[in-house]
Design a protein around this motif. Structure first.
Motif, mmCIF file in Angstrom:
data_model
loop_
_atom_site.group_PDB
_atom_site.id
_atom_site.type_symbol
_atom_site.label_atom_id
_atom_site.label_comp_id
_atom_site.label_asym_id
_atom_site.label_seq_id
_atom_site.Cartn_x
_atom_site.Cartn_y
_atom_site.Cartn_z
ATOM 1 N N ARG A 156 71.607 -12.750 60.312
ATOM 2 C CA ARG A 156 72.944 -12.815 59.712
ATOM 3 C C ARG A 156 74.028 -13.132 60.733
ATOM 4 N N ARG A 157 73.769 -12.847 61.990
ATOM 5 C CA ARG A 157 74.745 -13.156 63.043
ATOM 6 C C ARG A 157 74.528 -14.552 63.631
ATOM 7 N N ASP A 158 73.404 -15.160 63.330
ATOM 8 C CA ASP A 158 73.075 -16.477 63.878
ATOM 9 C C ASP A 158 73.960 -17.551 63.230
ATOM 10 N N PRO A 159 74.592 -18.423 64.037
ATOM 11 C CA PRO A 159 75.483 -19.453 63.478
ATOM 12 C C PRO A 159 74.781 -20.411 62.507
ATOM 13 N N THR A 160 73.552 -20.792 62.803
ATOM 14 C CA THR A 160 72.820 -21.702 61.907
ATOM 15 C C THR A 160 72.571 -21.035 60.564
ATOM 16 N N TYR A 161 72.180 -19.786 60.595
ATOM 17 C CA TYR A 161 71.936 -19.025 59.365
ATOM 18 C C TYR A 161 73.212 -18.972 58.529
ATOM 19 N N ARG A 162 74.332 -18.697 59.194
ATOM 20 C CA ARG A 162 75.601 -18.576 58.475
ATOM 21 C C ARG A 162 76.038 -19.905 57.866
ATOM 22 N N VAL A 163 75.788 -21.001 58.573
ATOM 23 C CA VAL A 163 76.128 -22.323 58.029
ATOM 24 C C VAL A 163 75.266 -22.632 56.804
ATOM 25 N N LEU A 164 73.972 -22.367 56.888
ATOM 26 C CA LEU A 164 73.087 -22.604 55.746
ATOM 27 C C LEU A 164 73.488 -21.748 54.545
ATOM 28 N N LEU A 165 73.837 -20.503 54.803
ATOM 29 C CA LEU A 165 74.252 -19.611 53.726
ATOM 30 C C LEU A 165 75.549 -20.101 53.086
ATOM 31 N N ARG A 166 76.499 -20.545 53.914
ATOM 32 C CA ARG A 166 77.759 -21.078 53.384
ATOM 33 C C ARG A 166 77.509 -22.346 52.557
ATOM 34 N N LEU A 167 76.607 -23.191 53.019
ATOM 35 C CA LEU A 167 76.272 -24.400 52.280
ATOM 36 C C LEU A 167 75.703 -24.047 50.907
ATOM 37 N N LEU A 168 74.789 -23.113 50.883
ATOM 38 C CA LEU A 168 74.179 -22.701 49.620
ATOM 39 C C LEU A 168 75.228 -22.122 48.680
ATOM 40 N N LYS A 169 76.077 -21.238 49.195
ATOM 41 C CA LYS A 169 77.110 -20.620 48.356
ATOM 42 C C LYS A 169 78.155 -21.626 47.890
ATOM 43 N N ALA A 170 78.455 -22.617 48.730
ATOM 44 C CA ALA A 170 79.470 -23.611 48.386
ATOM 45 C C ALA A 170 79.049 -24.471 47.199
ATOM 46 N N HIS A 171 77.758 -24.560 46.953
ATOM 47 C CA HIS A 171 77.283 -25.411 45.873
ATOM 48 C C HIS A 171 76.907 -24.635 44.624
ATOM 49 N N GLU A 172 77.364 -23.395 44.543
ATOM 50 C CA GLU A 172 77.155 -22.621 43.320
ATOM 51 C C GLU A 172 78.153 -23.025 42.259
ATOM 52 N N LYS A 173 79.368 -23.402 42.693
ATOM 53 C CA LYS A 173 80.441 -23.710 41.753
ATOM 54 C C LYS A 173 81.030 -25.078 42.069
ATOM 55 N N PRO A 174 81.519 -25.789 41.030
ATOM 56 C CA PRO A 174 82.047 -27.125 41.229
ATOM 57 C C PRO A 174 83.245 -27.195 42.178
ATOM 58 N N VAL A 175 84.113 -26.214 42.100
ATOM 59 C CA VAL A 175 85.265 -26.145 43.001
ATOM 60 C C VAL A 175 85.462 -24.690 43.412
ATOM 61 N N PRO A 176 86.036 -24.444 44.581
ATOM 62 C CA PRO A 176 86.269 -23.054 44.996
ATOM 63 C C PRO A 176 87.124 -22.314 43.965
ATOM 64 N N GLY A 177 86.737 -21.114 43.661
ATOM 65 C CA GLY A 177 87.490 -20.289 42.717
ATOM 66 C C GLY A 177 87.220 -20.619 41.261
ATOM 67 N N ALA A 178 86.285 -21.508 40.981
ATOM 68 C CA ALA A 178 85.982 -21.878 39.594
ATOM 69 C C ALA A 178 85.376 -20.686 38.861
ATOM 70 N N ASN A 179 85.619 -20.646 37.561
ATOM 71 C CA ASN A 179 85.058 -19.577 36.743
ATOM 72 C C ASN A 179 83.671 -19.923 36.223
ATOM 73 N N PHE A 180 83.247 -21.168 36.411
ATOM 74 C CA PHE A 180 81.959 -21.621 35.913
ATOM 75 C C PHE A 180 81.063 -22.065 37.067
ATOM 76 N N THR A 181 79.776 -21.838 36.908
ATOM 77 C CA THR A 181 78.803 -22.402 37.839
ATOM 78 C C THR A 181 78.468 -23.810 37.334
ATOM 79 N N PHE A 182 77.736 -24.590 38.129
ATOM 80 C CA PHE A 182 77.343 -25.929 37.682
ATOM 81 C C PHE A 182 76.573 -25.903 36.368
#
Length: 106
Positions: free
Chosen positions: A42-68
């Motif tokens: 969880r402290r590894d930078p690569t891990y954090r980037v991959l996690l952010r990438l995965l989370k960023a693609h859950e919703k069409p836009v940041p703060g959206a109320n809907f998932t894809f």
């Protein structure tokens, strides 16, 4: 460019990750956890980037109320409603869409 403008510009082109890509990212994250241990990973930078990438693609836009998937289902429902409202029969493409999106409750 201010932070909000940059954020909205980046969000405009967001598309969902394909299922294979999502699975690969999850496998990478799990592998890193197994090799390093959860806390170190969880402290590894690569891990954090991959996690952010995965989370960023859950919703069409940041703060959206809907998932894809929810957004796709809503768009399908709107198309179906417009066909019913106009008294037109449903084309085969919409019927196939219904079949692919409808799931039995658990």
């Amino acid at each position: 460019m201010d932070e909000e403008g940059k954020h909205s510009r980046l969000a405009q082109g967001r598309v969902p990750l394909k299922n294979d890509a999502q699975r690969e990212i999850v496998l990478l994250l799990r592998g890193m956890q197994a090799r390093m241990g959860k806390d170190v990973a969880r402290r590894d930078p690569t891990y954090r980037v991959l996690l952010r990438l995965l989370k960023a693609h859950e919703k069409p836009v940041p703060g959206a109320n809907f998932t894809f998937p929810q957004l796709n289902a809503l768009q399908l429902q709107i198309l179906i409603y417009n066909h019913f409202k106009a008294g037109r029969p449903l084309p085969g493409s919409l019927i196939e869409g219904i079949r692919s999106w409808v799931t039995v409750g658990r």
